[in-house]
Enzyme design. Structure first.
Site, mmCIF file in Angstrom:
data_model
loop_
_atom_site.group_PDB
_atom_site.id
_atom_site.type_symbol
_atom_site.label_atom_id
_atom_site.label_comp_id
_atom_site.label_asym_id
_atom_site.label_seq_id
_atom_site.Cartn_x
_atom_site.Cartn_y
_atom_site.Cartn_z
ATOM 1 N N VAL A 72 0.816 -1.219 0.000
ATOM 2 C CA VAL A 72 0.000 0.000 0.000
ATOM 3 C C VAL A 72 0.848 1.266 0.000
ATOM 4 O O VAL A 72 0.321 2.363 -0.151
ATOM 5 C CB VAL A 72 -0.987 0.045 1.197
ATOM 6 C CG1 VAL A 72 -2.049 -1.023 1.060
ATOM 7 C CG2 VAL A 72 -0.242 -0.092 2.517
ATOM 8 N N GLY A 87 8.433 3.903 0.328
ATOM 9 C CA GLY A 87 9.182 5.130 0.525
ATOM 10 C C GLY A 87 10.639 4.791 0.708
ATOM 11 O O GLY A 87 11.029 3.629 0.549
ATOM 12 N N PHE A 102 12.253 4.666 3.391
ATOM 13 C CA PHE A 102 12.429 3.825 4.583
ATOM 14 C C PHE A 102 12.183 2.348 4.284
ATOM 15 O O PHE A 102 12.687 1.471 4.934
ATOM 16 C CB PHE A 102 11.462 4.269 5.675
ATOM 17 C CG PHE A 102 10.035 4.183 5.203
ATOM 18 C CD1 PHE A 102 9.340 2.982 5.309
ATOM 19 C CD2 PHE A 102 9.403 5.280 4.631
ATOM 20 C CE1 PHE A 102 8.038 2.877 4.840
ATOM 21 C CE2 PHE A 102 8.102 5.172 4.165
ATOM 22 C CZ PHE A 102 7.417 3.982 4.263
ATOM 23 N N GLY A 103 11.313 2.081 3.274
ATOM 24 C CA GLY A 103 10.929 0.701 3.004
ATOM 25 C C GLY A 103 9.525 0.646 2.440
ATOM 26 O O GLY A 103 9.104 1.562 1.726
ATOM 27 N N LYS A 106 4.863 -2.387 8.247
ATOM 28 C CA LYS A 106 5.862 -1.479 7.704
ATOM 29 C C LYS A 106 7.209 -2.178 7.757
ATOM 30 O O LYS A 106 7.756 -2.409 8.831
ATOM 31 C CB LYS A 106 5.871 -0.199 8.551
ATOM 32 C CG LYS A 106 6.810 0.859 8.071
ATOM 33 C CD LYS A 106 6.531 2.153 8.824
ATOM 34 C CE LYS A 106 7.458 3.262 8.373
ATOM 35 N NZ LYS A 106 7.158 4.514 9.095
ATOM 36 N N ASP A 133 8.449 15.556 10.864
ATOM 37 C CA ASP A 133 8.105 15.354 9.460
ATOM 38 C C ASP A 133 6.594 15.367 9.252
ATOM 39 O O ASP A 133 6.010 14.478 8.632
ATOM 40 C CB ASP A 133 8.706 14.024 8.985
ATOM 41 C CG ASP A 133 8.842 13.986 7.461
ATOM 42 O OD1 ASP A 133 8.705 15.058 6.819
ATOM 43 O OD2 ASP A 133 9.074 12.885 6.922
#
Ligand SMILES: *[C@@H]1O[C@H](CO)[C@@H](O)[C@H](O)[C@H]1NC(C)=O
Ligand SMILES: *[C@@H]1O[C@H](CO)[C@@H](O)[C@H](O)[C@H]1NC(C)=O
Ligand SMILES: *[C@@H]1O[C@H](CO)[C@@H](O)[C@H](O)[C@H]1NC(C)=O
Ligand SMILES: *[C@@H]1O[C@H](CO)[C@@H](O)[C@H](O)[C@H]1NC(C)=O
Ligand SMILES: *[C@@H]1O[C@H](CO)[C@@H](O)[C@H](O)[C@H]1NC(C)=O
Ligand SMILES: *[C@@H]1O[C@H](CO)[C@@H](O)[C@H](O)[C@H]1NC(C)=O
Ligand SMILES: *[C@@H]1O[C@H](CO)[C@@H](O)[C@H](O)[C@H]1NC(C)=O
Ligand SMILES: *[C@@H]1O[C@H](CO)[C@@H](O)[C@H](O)[C@H]1NC(C)=O
Length: 779
Positions: free
Chosen positions: A525, A528, A530-531, A547, A642
């Site tokens: 879904v 990014g 980060f993963g 995640k 962020d």
């Protein structure tokens, strides 16, 4: 004629009258006959054949059986008994006869069954016991016979089927000639002082069914041949000094073995697997495993009976599998003696009664989470797991332990809050959660409230009343802000209360693989730097976001750590909830609450979606309330770093949740203004802080202002129109207060539509000051 009269003389010299005199002599040697078995019954007025305990042969009318079993008689055996020359069965069993056996008994050549068992006979076992050619059964157990077992017994008695000489004081060795007794079915020599080795010739006894030699001083190896006797049912050699190892094939030739006792010898090596081939085995005693046994698997074995009390002596048992049997009765309270037990599997049996009341596992190295199923132990009164390494939250289900009197959880790694539900434990007299990593409010009132500071010492961030020697709790509604901007933020209506900390459990890679269909593309879904984020369904059918951190990129590992660190400590209705984590050397993932409605970014910029003014206001209040919590409601202030529409996620009710704490920071006292920010998104970052590489809670407030403007203008700060001099910030500022209509999202507000003025008023009430977005009044 002379020869005839001689023949008559022989007959006359040994007739029933002789038998009568012999028995009367025996009666005369009985000194006590407490039940008067013989007193009047053994009278010369009737034939001896009618006397109690006497049987006569039909043909010769001579005494063939003398059976005085269990008559309570005391006395000695006179030599005259040797005259009962037709005797085949002789039993003095279970009386109090004493003295030695008269040698005249040697002439009872017809004897087949002899029992002197259970008396007080003494002296040596006479060698003539081996001279009876038809002797089948010899019982002399439980007396005080001494000396060695006569060789004649082994050498001559080829018809002997049962020898039972146990419980005497017999010494010496078992001779090789034992192998001659090929008719032998049972040999019992337990509880004597026999020495030496068990002869190999034992293997010749191919009719042997029982051999019991326990509690002697036998040495050497157990001859393998004994395990080759296919008729054998009972082997009992415990309490000797047998040494060596059991043959690996032990179980292959023992189709009839029912009982095997080998404990307390000097045997070593492994317990051969082949023993499982002895399918009739019901008793297997291999010795004192009370401290060495760590795992025991006996599930689905049709085991009947009760769980023995002695199970508690298995002090190092870690996993005991007795499930799927037919065990009945109670679980013995001694199970608590298995102090290292990590798994006790008793499901699918017929156990009854209550759960043993005490569990004391303190002072161990036990770790992991406490299974929530512990709540099932509703008769548990005493639980001490102090001084271990247990971690995770204190299960909510502890409130089901309604009988709890004594609860010591001190010196572990428990984290999270003290569940309010513990106040249900109304019998609790002792409670100790000292020296853990607990945080949050100590539940006040109820039973927990009555304990002293001694019960709560040494935790990470507990708060509560001053008498508990913890700092006061900060109410989430009361601000502690230092700046005007921040103070104003606190005017925002804070929706909802803090939720209790999640039951944060670890999850395996395998579970995650199942949940996400092997991390398939169709479940992806989001992706990014980060993963990747996958949608997944856990075994309890709950939807989650998984995640998975990309550990190949710089900062990937740090990102996981930061997010873990932050999310594990905090909890708020407007923060994405962490459900679990999965961490190994090369795989790190967080399992988060799934936000089915996606991100604010999607809702703002996709043509298929629309948010009205009220929805946008609500979301901004949600985000403000999360920020206020992060900055002021946590044990340590958290700077998100962020904040942007991408990181605002919406649940099914369109409640906004701040997510992605991958670069967030926990601010301690000293480092609040000095940490370097590296990864925050351009456009949302306060220019004065970003350029100096400094982060603070003010940076988040700036980002919030940008977010607020973006939400109502539907213009990203990175939009191409904002280059050079013009910025979103300036554009909005210059339009206020009179030209709001110029900057506001055209989808929200159109001239001439219904309620235009009311809507314009509402949007105009959103102010900004010095770059920080503010609400002027509530909505
Ligand atoms: C037994 O033998 C004795 C002689 O030894 C004789 O006197 C007696 O009558 C005999 N009794 C019977 C019952 O035959
Ligand atoms: C002696 O005992 C036996 C067996 O109990 C019985 O049959 C018999 O009648 C008794 N004889 C006398 C004289 O009591
Ligand atoms: C002796 O009598 C008892 C009962 O009194 C019986 O159980 C046992 O089998 C008898 N023994 C012999 C050797 O006949
Ligand atoms: C065997 O029994 C006989 C008597 O029947 C005896 O004379 C002989 O000595 C016995 N043999 C041994 C080895 O004891
Ligand atoms: C079993 O072993 C333990 C420890 O080695 C010892 O303390 C205990 O006395 C033994 N028990 C028996 C019945 O030998
Ligand atoms: C367990 O051990 C204790 C003490 O060592 C001993 O007294 C008891 O008999 C043992 N229980 C069983 C059932 O073996
Ligand atoms: C619980 O255990 C403690 C410590 O082992 C003991 O002092 C106390 O008597 C026990 N209480 C109950 C109710 O069993
Ligand atoms: C709780 O446990 C700690 C650590 O073992 C101890 O110092 C403290 O006295 C205990 N509290 C109570 C109330 O016993």
């Amino acid at each position: 004629m002379a020869s005839f009269s001689l023949a008559v003389a022989v007959v006359r010299s040994n007739n029933i009258t002789t038998d009568q005199s012999a028995l009367l002599a025996l009666k005369a040697h009985i000194t006590d006959d407490p039940y008067n078995f013989l007193t009047s019954n053994w009278s010369t007025s009737t034939s001896v054949c009618n006397w109690i305990g006497i049987s006569c042969g039909a043909k010769h009318q001579r005494v063939t059986a003398l059976n005085l079993t269990h008559m309570g008689l005391t006395g000695t055996i006179p030599p005259h008994v040797g005259n009962l020359s037709f005797l085949t069965h002789l039993s003095f069993r279970n009386n109090s006869f004493h003295g030695s056996l008269p040698n005249q008994l040697a002439s009872l050549r017809r004897l087949e069954v002899v029992s002197f068992g259970m008396n007080n006979f003494s002296g040596e076992l006479p060698s003539w016991l081996g001279f009876f050619p038809k002797l089948q059964v010899l019982y002399a157990y439980s007396n005080s016979f001494s000396g060695s077992i006569p060789l004649s017994l082994y050498s001559n008695a080829s018809s002997l089927q049962i020898i039972h000489l146990g419980e005497n004081m017999l010494s010496g060795m078992i001779p090789r000639s034992l192998g001659n007794c090929t008719s032998l079915k049972e040999i019992h020599l337990d509880d004597n002082y026999l020495t030496g080795e068990l002869p190999l010739e034992i293997g010749n006894l191919q009719n042997l069914m029982e051999i019991t030699l326990a509690n002697n001083s036998l040495t050497g190896t157990i001859p393998n041949a004994i395990f080759n006797i296919s008729t054998i049912e009972v082997i009992s050699l415990y309490l000797n000094q047998f040494s060596g190892q059991l043959p690996l094939s032990i179980g292959h030739w023992l189709p009839n073995l029912k009982e095997l006792y080998l404990w307390d010898n000097e045997l070593k090596g492994i317990i051969p697997n082949s023993i499982s081939n002895a399918s009739k085995l019901t008793q297997l005693e291999l010795g004192n495993l009370s401290t060495s046994l760590e795992e025991f698997f006996a599930f689905n074995c049709n085991i009947k009976g009760i769980i023995p009390v002695g199970i508690g002596n298995l002090s190092n048992m870690m996993a005991l599998h007795l499930e799927d049997n037919e065990l009945a009765g109670p679980i013995p309270s001694t199970v608590g003696g298995m102090r290292n037990l990590q798994g006790l599997f008793l499901q699918h049996n017929r156990l009854q009664g209550s759960i043993p009341i005490d569990i004391d596992l303190s002072w161990n190295q036990l770790s992991g989470d406490i299974p929530t199923s512990i709540g099932g132990l509703d008769s548990l009164a005493n639980l001490s797991i102090a001084h271990n390494k247990f971690q995770g939250p204190i299960p909510q289900s502890f409130d089901k332990l309604i009988s709890m009197v004594f609860l010591d959880l001190s010196h572990n790694n428990f984290s999270g809050v003290i569940p309010k539900s513990l106040m249900e434990l109304k019998y609790l007299k002792y409670f100790n959660v000292s020296f853990n990593r607990l945080q949050g409010e100590i539940p006040f009132g109820g039973v927990i409230g009555k304990f002293s500071a001694q019960s709560f010492m040494g935790n990470e961030a507990l708060c509560g009343p001053p008498q508990l020697q913890v700092p006061p709790c900060k109410s989430s509604n009361i601000g502690h802000s230092k700046t005007d901007a921040e103070r104003d933020m606190n005017k925002l209506k804070i929706q909802g209360d803090l939720l209790p900390l999640a039951t944060w459990r670890r999850i395996s890679y395998f579970e995650l693989e199942l949940a996400t269909y092997g991390f398939s593309e169709s479940n992806l879904v989001g992706k990014g730097s980060f993963g990747s984020v996958y949608r997944g369904t856990l075994s309890d059918r709950s939807s989650v976001a998984v995640k998975v951190f990309n550990l190949n990129i710089e900062g990937g590992f740090k990102s996981f750590e930061a997010e873990c660190d932050v999310l594990c400590r905090i909890r708020h209705r407007n923060l994405v909830r962490i459900i679990s984590s999965c961490s190994s050397m090369d795989f790190k993932a967080l399992v988060l609450e799934f936000m089915p409605k996606g991100s604010l970014k999607k809702w703002l910029y996709s043509h298929n979606y629309f948010l009205d003014i009220q929805q946008r206001l609500n979301m901004m209040i949600d985000v403000a309330s999360a920020l206020e919590y992060l900055h002021h409601g946590c044990p340590l202030p958290v700077v998100h770093c962020d904040l942007k529409p991408n990181n605002i996620l919406l649940n099914k009710d369109m409640v906004a949740h701040v997510s992605d704490f991958g670069i967030s920071k926990l601010l301690g006292d000293e480092d609040s203004m000095t940490q370097t920010m590296t990864l925050a998104t351009i456009g949302y970052m306060a220019p004065e802080y970003g350029s100096q590489g400094i982060i603070s809670t003010r940076g988040d407030v700036y980002s919030y202002g940008i977010l607020l403007m973006e939400t109502f203008t539907r213009k990203s700060p990175t939009d191409e129109m904002f280059d050079g001099e013009m910025s979103l910030n300036r554009w909005v500022k210059e339009s206020l207060p009179h030209a709001v209509i110029e900057v506001v999202d055209a989808n929200l507000l159109k001239r001439g539509e219904d309620y235009f003025t009311a809507k314009l008023d509402c949007i105009s009430s959103i102010h900004y000051e010095n770059g920080y977005g503010l609400f002027n009044r509530g909505s």
